[in-house]
Motif scaffolding. Structure first.
Motif, PDB file in Angstrom:
ATOM      1  N   SER A  35       0.840  -1.206   0.000  1.00  0.00           N
ATOM      2  CA  SER A  35       0.000   0.000   0.000  1.00  0.00           C
ATOM      3  C   SER A  35       0.870   1.249   0.000  1.00  0.00           C
ATOM      4  O   SER A  35       1.063   1.878   1.040  1.00  0.00           O
ATOM      5  CB  SER A  35      -0.953  -0.016   1.193  1.00  0.00           C
ATOM      6  N   PRO A  36       1.406   1.621  -1.166  1.00  0.00           N
ATOM      7  CA  PRO A  36       2.299   2.776  -1.236  1.00  0.00           C
ATOM      8  C   PRO A  36       1.587   4.129  -1.113  1.00  0.00           C
ATOM      9  O   PRO A  36       2.232   5.129  -0.823  1.00  0.00           O
ATOM     10  CB  PRO A  36       2.971   2.635  -2.600  1.00  0.00           C
ATOM     11  N   ASN A  37       0.275   4.165  -1.340  1.00  0.00           N
ATOM     12  CA  ASN A  37      -0.448   5.435  -1.236  1.00  0.00           C
ATOM     13  C   ASN A  37      -0.671   5.817   0.219  1.00  0.00           C
ATOM     14  O   ASN A  37      -0.893   4.963   1.064  1.00  0.00           O
ATOM     15  CB  ASN A  37      -1.803   5.352  -1.950  1.00  0.00           C
ATOM     16  N   PHE A  38      -0.635   7.106   0.488  1.00  0.00           N
ATOM     17  CA  PHE A  38      -0.920   7.641   1.814  1.00  0.00           C
ATOM     18  C   PHE A  38      -2.367   7.310   2.139  1.00  0.00           C
ATOM     19  O   PHE A  38      -3.289   7.750   1.448  1.00  0.00           O
ATOM     20  CB  PHE A  38      -0.711   9.166   1.767  1.00  0.00           C
ATOM     21  N   SER A  39      -2.620   6.536   3.208  1.00  0.00           N
ATOM     22  CA  SER A  39      -3.981   6.145   3.570  1.00  0.00           C
ATOM     23  C   SER A  39      -4.672   7.270   4.354  1.00  0.00           C
ATOM     24  O   SER A  39      -4.019   8.221   4.798  1.00  0.00           O
ATOM     25  CB  SER A  39      -3.958   4.875   4.416  1.00  0.00           C
ATOM     26  N   LEU A  40      -5.967   7.120   4.551  1.00  0.00           N
ATOM     27  CA  LEU A  40      -6.716   8.107   5.347  1.00  0.00           C
ATOM     28  C   LEU A  40      -6.214   8.131   6.788  1.00  0.00           C
ATOM     29  O   LEU A  40      -6.093   9.202   7.391  1.00  0.00           O
ATOM     30  CB  LEU A  40      -8.208   7.791   5.322  1.00  0.00           C
ATOM     31  N   ASN A  41      -5.910   6.945   7.359  1.00  0.00           N
ATOM     32  CA  ASN A  41      -5.377   6.884   8.726  1.00  0.00           C
ATOM     33  C   ASN A  41      -4.035   7.595   8.817  1.00  0.00           C
ATOM     34  O   ASN A  41      -3.779   8.329   9.770  1.00  0.00           O
ATOM     35  CB  ASN A  41      -5.218   5.439   9.194  1.00  0.00           C
TER      36      ASN A  41
END
Length: 176
Positions: free
Chosen positions: A45-51
């Motif tokens: 998961s390389p994308n910046f998550s909401l958390n």
């Protein structure tokens, strides 16, 4: 204010053997975290998550309340704290480098002081647990002892009895 963006991405840089944060527009931040120190979640998961974005924003806003760091420095601290919180493998406490705190003043801030045999440094508590805390170093070239140095923004876990409150009157002045 430096807002988190859905464009931000985590990248493993094999040339530097470090975790980077791609901020877009040819801008990236190199963390002190080596690939072997990171969980495999970073690959999936390389994308910046909401958390992650929420944690980053909270840390950034908290740091900006103090009249000490520029927005760019607050952003840098918050990004390194986010990387440590979400992607650093668990580490053992290395409390032997630090003097215990015997004072009566309870530590109520996330910005704390740790005292090694050679110097005092400022740290940010990334994760607080009952027994110990994961902290990132805010002091450049912090000497753990005569031979070992802790790179700025590197993480270290310490027992909570080593955490000293900062002398607020001397260092940090909260803005109204």
């Amino acid at each position: 204010m430096v807002q988190a963006s859905k464009e931000w991405q985590w990248q493993l840089c094999s040339q530097r053997n470090r975790l980077l944060v791609d901020l877009g527009e040819d801008l990236s931040l190199c963390t002190p975290f080596r690939q072997r120190q990171l969980t495999q979640d970073i690959v999936h998961s390389p994308n910046f998550s909401l958390n992650e974005a929420g944690y980053y924003q909270n840390v950034f806003a908290y740091l900006c309340k103090f009249a000490v760091w520029s927005e760019a420095q607050c952003c840098q601290i918050a990004l390194n704290a986010t990387a440590a919180k979400f992607y650093l493998l668990p580490v053992q406490a290395k409390s032997w480098f630090f003097h215990p705190y015997h004072g009566g003043e309870a530590c109520t801030e996330a910005i704390i002081s740790l005292h090694s045999k050679t110097q005092m440094g400022e740290f940010f508590i990334v994760e607080y647990c009952e027994e110990s805390s994961l902290c990132i170093n805010l002091t450049a070239n912090f000497k753990l002892d005569e031979h070992l140095e802790l790179e700025q923004f590197q993480a270290i876990k310490v027992l909570n009895d080593r955490i000293h409150p900062l002398v607020i009157a001397d260092k940090i002045i909260k803005s109204a």
